[in-house]
Motif scaffolding. Structure first.
Motif, PDB file in Angstrom:
ATOM      1  N   ALA A 152      63.255  -0.954  63.860  1.00  0.00           N
ATOM      2  CA  ALA A 152      61.833  -1.299  63.769  1.00  0.00           C
ATOM      3  C   ALA A 152      61.504  -2.443  64.717  1.00  0.00           C
ATOM      4  CB  ALA A 152      61.406  -1.636  62.350  1.00  0.00           C
ATOM      5  N   TYR A 173      66.867  -0.345  70.437  1.00  0.00           N
ATOM      6  CA  TYR A 173      66.166  -0.259  69.161  1.00  0.00           C
ATOM      7  C   TYR A 173      65.895   1.189  68.766  1.00  0.00           C
ATOM      8  CZ  TYR A 173      61.534   0.991  71.029  1.00  0.00           C
ATOM      9  OH  TYR A 173      60.478   1.645  71.622  1.00  0.00           O
ATOM     10  N   TYR A 174      65.644   1.346  67.463  1.00  0.00           N
ATOM     11  CA  TYR A 174      65.236   2.622  66.886  1.00  0.00           C
ATOM     12  C   TYR A 174      63.896   2.425  66.204  1.00  0.00           C
ATOM     13  CZ  TYR A 174      64.912   6.404  63.470  1.00  0.00           C
ATOM     14  OH  TYR A 174      64.470   7.455  62.703  1.00  0.00           O
ATOM     15  N   SER A 175      62.947   3.293  66.498  1.00  0.00           N
ATOM     16  CA  SER A 175      61.622   3.225  65.887  1.00  0.00           C
ATOM     17  C   SER A 175      61.590   4.088  64.636  1.00  0.00           C
ATOM     18  CB  SER A 175      60.553   3.700  66.884  1.00  0.00           C
ATOM     19  OG  SER A 175      59.297   3.782  66.240  1.00  0.00           O
ATOM     20  N   SER A 177      58.997   4.738  62.857  1.00  0.00           N
ATOM     21  CA  SER A 177      57.768   5.533  62.840  1.00  0.00           C
ATOM     22  C   SER A 177      57.755   6.595  63.934  1.00  0.00           C
ATOM     23  CB  SER A 177      56.549   4.619  63.020  1.00  0.00           C
ATOM     24  OG  SER A 177      56.553   4.046  64.320  1.00  0.00           O
ATOM     25  N   ASN A 180      56.476   3.669  68.120  1.00  0.00           N
ATOM     26  CA  ASN A 180      56.595   2.402  68.839  1.00  0.00           C
ATOM     27  C   ASN A 180      57.455   2.566  70.082  1.00  0.00           C
ATOM     28  OD1 ASN A 180      56.608  -0.266  69.567  1.00  0.00           O
ATOM     29  ND2 ASN A 180      57.194  -1.030  67.565  1.00  0.00           N
ATOM     30  N   THR A 181      56.942   2.203  71.229  1.00  0.00           N
ATOM     31  CA  THR A 181      57.717   2.262  72.467  1.00  0.00           C
ATOM     32  C   THR A 181      57.631   0.923  73.179  1.00  0.00           C
ATOM     33  OG1 THR A 181      55.814   3.141  73.686  1.00  0.00           O
ATOM     34  CG2 THR A 181      57.371   4.735  72.769  1.00  0.00           C
ATOM     35  N   GLN A 182      58.772   0.315  73.426  1.00  0.00           N
ATOM     36  CA  GLN A 182      58.865  -0.944  74.163  1.00  0.00           C
ATOM     37  C   GLN A 182      59.551  -0.631  75.489  1.00  0.00           C
ATOM     38  OE1 GLN A 182      57.517  -3.749  73.030  1.00  0.00           O
ATOM     39  NE2 GLN A 182      56.846  -2.717  71.168  1.00  0.00           N
ATOM     40  N   GLN A 187      65.031   2.620  73.890  1.00  0.00           N
ATOM     41  CA  GLN A 187      64.926   3.222  72.568  1.00  0.00           C
ATOM     42  C   GLN A 187      66.007   4.275  72.428  1.00  0.00           C
ATOM     43  OE1 GLN A 187      61.588   5.423  69.695  1.00  0.00           O
ATOM     44  NE2 GLN A 187      61.085   4.869  71.786  1.00  0.00           N
TER      45      GLN A 187
END
Length: 310
Positions: A152, A173-175, A177, A180-182, A187
């Motif tokens: 998250a 990271y793992y979203s 939802s 979310n993309t950073q 990701q």
């Protein structure tokens, strides 16, 4: 204007004098479900952290105009009923980013430095009897070069990523939802994050996507020596499965939240043989002095904005 604070104990020793100019404040340290309705009588503004406010409470107290939640989550208030009754509900967000981020590292260092073991070694005067100047029975590790996975990537997740990067970690990271993309941080899938990361920190809300997100099968994917921390919400990790994994796998766990709070007296974490692999704190990560001051200030702002809109 009459204002009631139903569970001041959750705010610790915070200064409540900032409410003095807003109206007549009545403060209760704790409030049970049986006491709630009586304590709402004659109040226009209600401040609650975890006390549940139902449709029945609202129907029985038409004088109530504003519910201030002294937290980000709103699941303790019947929002549908509030809208029907014309009662405004205001929560608070963004007050605990630094506190939770710092607490994440506090928990991590207790595990990777085995601080509790070394503190006990000193307290028991074992160093006094040492034949040499040092004692390194429990190995500890550097963060530099480790892969850190964040579950998250909200405001807190982004701050933790920044701090982890400063220590020289490779962050992904793992979203939860899927929305979310950073762009600056890669990701990955949950499977990749669990199997490849040395440190994993969870900063997710509790919802349908995150309930029991980490269960027995997911824990089996962790690499040897991995540290997994929950600074999000209880219920994201299957605690029975985690207790079993801590006894049978070479992994470490730190958590500030549990599925049921306060902690149950028969919780499996309390009878672990491998207790050196676990650190638990009593839902304190959000509550630095500065964070609580910010929280109260935002509640005051919410009340003032409500009054100004009338």
């Amino acid at each position: 204007m009459n204002i009631v604070l139903l569970d001041a104990l959750t705010l610790g020793d915070s200064d409540l004098s900032v409410f003095d100019g807003l109206g007549k404040l009545t403060v209760y340290q704790t409030t049970s479900s049986e006491e709630t309705s009586e304590r709402l009588a004659g109040q226009q503004v209600l401040i609650t952290n975890k006390v549940v406010i139902t449709a029945e409470h609202m129907a029985n107290h038409p004088e109530l105009k504003l519910i201030c939640i002294s937290a980000t989550g709103t699941n303790n208030v019947d929002l549908v009923a509030a809208e029907k009754a014309g009662i405004e509900v205001k929560n608070v967000s963004g007050y605990s980013t630094e506190s939770v981020s710092q607490s994440t590292f506090s928990l991590l260092f207790q595990l990777i430095h085995q601080s509790r073991y070394y503190d006990q070694y000193i307290a028991e005067k074992q160093w006094c009897d040492s034949p040499i100047f040092t004692h390194i029975e429990r190995p500890f590790y550097e963060l530099k070069g480790k892969r850190w996975g964040i579950i998250a990537m909200g405001t807190i997740g982004q701050r933790v990523a920044e701090l982890a990067g400063a220590f020289g970690c490779d962050v992904c990271y793992y979203s939860t939802s899927g929305k979310n993309t950073q762009q600056s941080i890669p990701q990955v899938s949950l499977e990749v994050l669990l199997s490849e990361c040395d440190v994993i920190s969870i900063h997710a809300p509790f919802n349908a996507q995150t309930e029991n997100l980490i269960g027995a099968e997911q824990l089996k994917q962790l690499k040897a020596g991995a540290v997994i921390m929950n600074l999000g919400r209880g219920g994201i990790i299957d605690e029975a499965a985690m207790a079993e994994a801590l006894e049978t796998q070479d992994i470490y766990h730190a958590t500030d939240v549990l599925a049921v709070e306060p902690m149950l007296a028969n919780h499996p974490y309390l009878s672990l043989k491998a207790s050196h692999r676990l650190v638990v704190t009593p839902h304190t990560a959000w509550a630095s002095v500065e964070a609580r001051e910010c929280l109260i200030g935002k509640i005051v702002d919410n009340i003032n904005s409500f009054v100004d809109s009338q």
